[in-house]
Motif scaffolding. Sequence first.
Motif, PDB file in Angstrom:
ATOM      1  N   GLY A  22       0.485   0.972  14.980  1.00 12.06           N
ATOM      2  CA  GLY A  22      -0.618   1.274  15.904  1.00 12.06           C
ATOM      3  C   GLY A  22      -1.881   1.601  15.123  1.00 12.06           C
ATOM      4  O   GLY A  22      -1.866   2.450  14.240  1.00 12.06           O
ATOM      5  N   GLU A  23      -2.997   0.937  15.464  1.00  8.98           N
ATOM      6  CA  GLU A  23      -4.233   1.009  14.663  1.00  8.98           C
ATOM      7  C   GLU A  23      -5.281   1.971  15.193  1.00  8.98           C
ATOM      8  O   GLU A  23      -6.352   2.099  14.631  1.00  8.98           O
ATOM      9  N   ARG A  24      -5.005   2.672  16.333  1.00  9.63           N
ATOM     10  CA  ARG A  24      -6.117   3.306  17.046  1.00  9.63           C
ATOM     11  C   ARG A  24      -6.605   4.621  16.462  1.00  9.63           C
ATOM     12  O   ARG A  24      -7.673   5.095  16.836  1.00  9.63           O
ATOM     13  N   ILE A  25      -5.857   5.226  15.541  1.00  9.79           N
ATOM     14  CA  ILE A  25      -6.395   6.425  14.886  1.00  9.79           C
ATOM     15  C   ILE A  25      -7.296   5.936  13.748  1.00  9.79           C
ATOM     16  O   ILE A  25      -6.902   5.856  12.577  1.00  9.79           O
TER      17      ILE A  25
ATOM     18  N   PRO B 129     -11.788   5.689  13.231  1.00  6.18           N
ATOM     19  CA  PRO B 129     -13.082   5.933  13.876  1.00  6.18           C
ATOM     20  C   PRO B 129     -14.009   4.712  13.940  1.00  6.18           C
ATOM     21  O   PRO B 129     -15.095   4.811  14.537  1.00  6.18           O
ATOM     22  N   THR B 130     -13.602   3.556  13.371  1.00  6.47           N
ATOM     23  CA  THR B 130     -14.444   2.358  13.434  1.00  6.47           C
ATOM     24  C   THR B 130     -14.753   2.021  14.891  1.00  6.47           C
ATOM     25  O   THR B 130     -13.840   1.767  15.676  1.00  6.47           O
ATOM     26  N   GLY B 131     -16.047   2.059  15.264  1.00  6.42           N
ATOM     27  CA  GLY B 131     -16.431   1.730  16.636  1.00  6.42           C
ATOM     28  C   GLY B 131     -16.113   2.807  17.664  1.00  6.42           C
ATOM     29  O   GLY B 131     -16.235   2.558  18.857  1.00  6.42           O
ATOM     30  N   LYS B 132     -15.663   3.993  17.213  1.00  4.06           N
ATOM     31  CA  LYS B 132     -15.351   5.084  18.152  1.00  4.06           C
ATOM     32  C   LYS B 132     -16.181   6.319  17.774  1.00  4.06           C
ATOM     33  O   LYS B 132     -15.750   7.143  16.963  1.00  4.06           O
ATOM     34  N   LYS B 133     -17.350   6.440  18.379  1.00  3.90           N
ATOM     35  CA  LYS B 133     -18.287   7.520  18.026  1.00  3.90           C
ATOM     36  C   LYS B 133     -17.712   8.910  18.277  1.00  3.90           C
ATOM     37  O   LYS B 133     -17.897   9.819  17.480  1.00  3.90           O
TER      38      LYS B 133
ATOM     39  N   LEU C   3      -0.767   5.545   5.806  1.00  4.64           N
ATOM     40  CA  LEU C   3      -1.932   6.316   5.373  1.00  4.64           C
ATOM     41  C   LEU C   3      -3.003   5.346   4.905  1.00  4.64           C
ATOM     42  O   LEU C   3      -2.837   4.650   3.904  1.00  4.64           O
ATOM     43  N   ASP C   4      -4.103   5.274   5.665  1.00 10.16           N
ATOM     44  CA  ASP C   4      -5.094   4.204   5.512  1.00 10.16           C
ATOM     45  C   ASP C   4      -6.395   4.748   4.941  1.00 10.16           C
ATOM     46  O   ASP C   4      -7.180   5.388   5.653  1.00 10.16           O
ATOM     47  N   SER C   5      -6.629   4.513   3.640  1.00  7.91           N
ATOM     48  CA  SER C   5      -7.889   4.934   3.027  1.00  7.91           C
ATOM     49  C   SER C   5      -8.138   4.119   1.763  1.00  7.91           C
ATOM     50  O   SER C   5      -7.201   3.703   1.084  1.00  7.91           O
TER      51      SER C   5
ATOM     52  N   ILE D 111       1.512   3.259   2.317  1.00  3.67           N
ATOM     53  CA  ILE D 111       0.138   3.452   1.867  1.00  3.67           C
ATOM     54  C   ILE D 111      -0.671   2.189   2.156  1.00  3.67           C
ATOM     55  O   ILE D 111      -0.258   1.083   1.808  1.00  3.67           O
ATOM     56  N   ASN D 112      -1.833   2.357   2.793  1.00  2.00           N
ATOM     57  CA  ASN D 112      -2.703   1.246   3.184  1.00  2.00           C
ATOM     58  C   ASN D 112      -4.061   1.471   2.534  1.00  2.00           C
ATOM     59  O   ASN D 112      -4.850   2.219   3.112  1.00  2.00           O
ATOM     60  N   SER D 113      -4.365   0.938   1.370  1.00  2.00           N
ATOM     61  CA  SER D 113      -3.708  -0.191   0.756  1.00  2.00           C
ATOM     62  C   SER D 113      -4.102  -0.299  -0.713  1.00  2.00           C
ATOM     63  O   SER D 113      -4.961   0.425  -1.184  1.00  2.00           O
TER      64      SER D 113
ATOM     65  N   ILE E 159       2.876  -7.383   2.088  1.00  2.00           N
ATOM     66  CA  ILE E 159       1.655  -8.155   1.808  1.00  2.00           C
ATOM     67  C   ILE E 159       0.862  -8.398   3.098  1.00  2.00           C
ATOM     68  O   ILE E 159       1.438  -8.652   4.156  1.00  2.00           O
ATOM     69  N   ASP E 160      -0.473  -8.290   2.986  1.00  2.00           N
ATOM     70  CA  ASP E 160      -1.389  -8.596   4.093  1.00  2.00           C
ATOM     71  C   ASP E 160      -2.238  -9.800   3.676  1.00  2.00           C
ATOM     72  O   ASP E 160      -3.091  -9.683   2.794  1.00  2.00           O
ATOM     73  N   CYS E 161      -1.980 -10.958   4.291  1.00  2.00           N
ATOM     74  CA  CYS E 161      -2.702 -12.196   3.907  1.00  2.00           C
ATOM     75  C   CYS E 161      -4.123 -12.233   4.454  1.00  2.00           C
ATOM     76  O   CYS E 161      -4.895 -13.117   4.092  1.00  2.00           O
TER      77      CYS E 161
ATOM     78  N   LEU F 290      -0.265  -7.590   8.961  1.00  2.00           N
ATOM     79  CA  LEU F 290      -1.503  -8.333   9.218  1.00  2.00           C
ATOM     80  C   LEU F 290      -2.306  -7.573  10.269  1.00  2.00           C
ATOM     81  O   LEU F 290      -1.754  -7.171  11.292  1.00  2.00           O
ATOM     82  N   GLY F 291      -3.588  -7.352   9.981  1.00  2.00           N
ATOM     83  CA  GLY F 291      -4.480  -6.825  11.023  1.00  2.00           C
ATOM     84  C   GLY F 291      -5.034  -8.043  11.733  1.00  2.00           C
ATOM     85  O   GLY F 291      -5.916  -8.715  11.219  1.00  2.00           O
ATOM     86  N   ALA F 292      -4.498  -8.357  12.907  1.00  2.00           N
ATOM     87  CA  ALA F 292      -4.768  -9.666  13.511  1.00  2.00           C
ATOM     88  C   ALA F 292      -6.141  -9.753  14.175  1.00  2.00           C
ATOM     89  O   ALA F 292      -6.670 -10.850  14.355  1.00  2.00           O
TER      90      ALA F 292
ATOM     91  N   PRO G 225       2.889  -6.153  12.056  1.00  2.00           N
ATOM     92  CA  PRO G 225       1.451  -6.283  12.289  1.00  2.00           C
ATOM     93  C   PRO G 225       0.801  -4.946  12.664  1.00  2.00           C
ATOM     94  O   PRO G 225       1.460  -4.058  13.203  1.00  2.00           O
ATOM     95  N   ILE G 226      -0.505  -4.849  12.352  1.00  2.00           N
ATOM     96  CA  ILE G 226      -1.313  -3.686  12.724  1.00  2.00           C
ATOM     97  C   ILE G 226      -2.107  -4.079  13.967  1.00  2.00           C
ATOM     98  O   ILE G 226      -2.925  -5.007  13.906  1.00  2.00           O
ATOM     99  N   VAL G 227      -1.869  -3.379  15.080  1.00  2.00           N
ATOM    100  CA  VAL G 227      -2.455  -3.806  16.363  1.00  2.00           C
ATOM    101  C   VAL G 227      -2.839  -2.613  17.233  1.00  2.00           C
ATOM    102  O   VAL G 227      -2.433  -1.481  16.977  1.00  2.00           O
TER     103      VAL G 227
HETATM  104  N1  THG Z   1      -5.268  -4.748   7.278  1.00  2.00           N
HETATM  105  C1  THG Z   1      -4.822  -3.548   6.855  1.00  2.00           C
HETATM  106  N2  THG Z   1      -5.310  -2.396   7.339  1.00  2.00           N
HETATM  107  C2  THG Z   1      -6.324  -2.410   8.237  1.00  2.00           C
HETATM  108  C3  THG Z   1      -6.824  -3.631   8.708  1.00  2.00           C
HETATM  109  C4  THG Z   1      -6.280  -4.826   8.202  1.00  2.00           C
HETATM  110  N3  THG Z   1      -6.831  -1.229   8.709  1.00  2.00           N
HETATM  111  C5  THG Z   1      -8.017  -1.228   9.516  1.00  2.00           C
HETATM  112  C6  THG Z   1      -8.084  -2.462  10.409  1.00  2.00           C
HETATM  113  N4  THG Z   1      -7.827  -3.638   9.657  1.00  2.00           N
HETATM  114  C7  THG Z   1      -7.102  -2.333  11.528  1.00  2.00           C
HETATM  115  N5  THG Z   1      -7.510  -1.279  12.386  1.00  2.00           N
HETATM  116  C8  THG Z   1      -8.503  -1.468  13.360  1.00  2.00           C
HETATM  117  C9  THG Z   1      -9.022  -0.351  13.978  1.00  2.00           C
HETATM  118  C10 THG Z   1      -9.978  -0.500  14.963  1.00  2.00           C
HETATM  119  C11 THG Z   1     -10.415  -1.756  15.328  1.00  2.00           C
HETATM  120  C12 THG Z   1      -9.886  -2.863  14.712  1.00  2.00           C
HETATM  121  C13 THG Z   1      -8.937  -2.721  13.723  1.00  2.00           C
HETATM  122  C14 THG Z   1     -11.423  -1.967  16.385  1.00  2.00           C
HETATM  123  N6  THG Z   1     -12.064  -0.945  16.895  1.00  2.00           N
HETATM  124  C15 THG Z   1     -13.001  -1.137  17.994  1.00  2.00           C
HETATM  125  C16 THG Z   1     -14.346  -1.665  17.527  1.00  2.00           C
HETATM  126  O1  THG Z   1     -14.642  -1.632  16.328  1.00  2.00           O
HETATM  127  O2  THG Z   1     -15.096  -2.130  18.361  1.00  2.00           O
HETATM  128  C17 THG Z   1     -13.113   0.156  18.739  1.00  2.00           C
HETATM  129  C18 THG Z   1     -12.617  -0.044  20.114  1.00  2.00           C
HETATM  130  C19 THG Z   1     -11.617   1.008  20.479  1.00  2.00           C
HETATM  131  O3  THG Z   1     -10.465   0.880  20.053  1.00  2.00           O
HETATM  132  O4  THG Z   1     -11.998   1.940  21.196  1.00  2.00           O
HETATM  133  O5  THG Z   1     -11.662  -3.085  16.794  1.00  2.00           O
HETATM  134  O6  THG Z   1      -6.677  -5.947   8.561  1.00  2.00           O
HETATM  135  N7  THG Z   1      -3.817  -3.533   5.954  1.00  2.00           N
END
Ligand code: THG
Length: 281
Positions: free
Chosen positions: A24-27, A29-33, A94-96, A115-117, A179-181, A213-215, A244-246
């Motif tokens: 799960g990718e939602r924790i 802050p990208t795009g989340k003010k 852990l993503d940093s 660990i990511n990545s 691996i993440d292609c 894969l972050g799709a 996958p990371i989704v």
């Molecule tokens: N590969 C690996 N790690 C990763 C990625 C990857 N970590 C970060 C990212 N890519 C995957 N995580 C996200 C987190 C948020 C968004 C997309 C991928 C995203 N956020 C919305 C935006 O920016 O508009 C916010 C919308 C919301 O969720 O509220 O799209 O490729 N190894």
Amino acid sequence: METIVRSSAQEIVIGPEHPTAIIGERINPTGKKLLAASLAQKDMTRVRNLALSQVEQGATILDVNVGAAGVNEVEVLPLAVKAVMEATDLPLCLDSANAEALRAALSVYQGKALINSVNGEEASLQRVLPLVKEYGAAVIGLCMDDDGIPAEASKRVAIAAKIVQRAEALGIPREDVLIDCLALSVCTDGNAAKVTLDAIRGVRETLGVNMTLGASNISFGLPDREAINNTFLAMAITAGVNAPIVNPELSCKAILITDLLLGRDEFAMTYVRYHRKHSQA
Ligand code: THG
């Protein structure tokens, strides 16, 4: 080839004979003010709520990323990891990009983390792989280096091979490298998805390691991103991605259906259980 990640309470096995793990990718802050602002204040309420909602939606591993302007990752990543560990039993990713933040998070994490990545750049290999070894963690290896993300699939596979080799040289088993292609938008390059899928098949055939894969990058700039992402996910899982990371809310169903259609869900039990839980009937 099985990659094991663990929390204090459960273990997730990633491998071709297992159901697709859902990170799960939602924790993040990208795009989340509002999330970025609360992280800057060291308020973990939103982090906890995002953890709980993703578990409910079907995530099996949670990515934790706190990178934003005004956030000291070395202080805040461990706080977020502790908050998520209190809220859920899922293993964490852990993503940093900051090795000191990764170390601080690893030192509070209970279990075997992902660990990511790391990537193919010398500086990244030298900073991150020793941490993976020291903490007995697993690690995501990105198919990019000093020259960026190669346009050719074969070059991405070569970077993956280099990361696996450097990990093994430090005594990290290849099972512990995912691996993440990498996906780029098909909006700007019509071949972007094909290159990623070719790289995934190349890594599976030549290295045999598990893959994440972050799709969602695939659909950047296009309408109905959810449909594009989920179609691509089915193709990527078929090609060899198994963690996958989704966004679980948008992609869990598509992933469970892909497993069902690939013969990885006996008697459709997982799909039917998910459908019962999430249909409003
Ligand atoms: N590969 C690996 N790690 C990763 C990625 C990857 N970590 C970060 C990212 N890519 C995957 N995580 C996200 C987190 C948020 C968004 C997309 C991928 C995203 N956020 C919305 C935006 O920016 O508009 C916010 C919308 C919301 O969720 O509220 O799209 O490729 N190894």
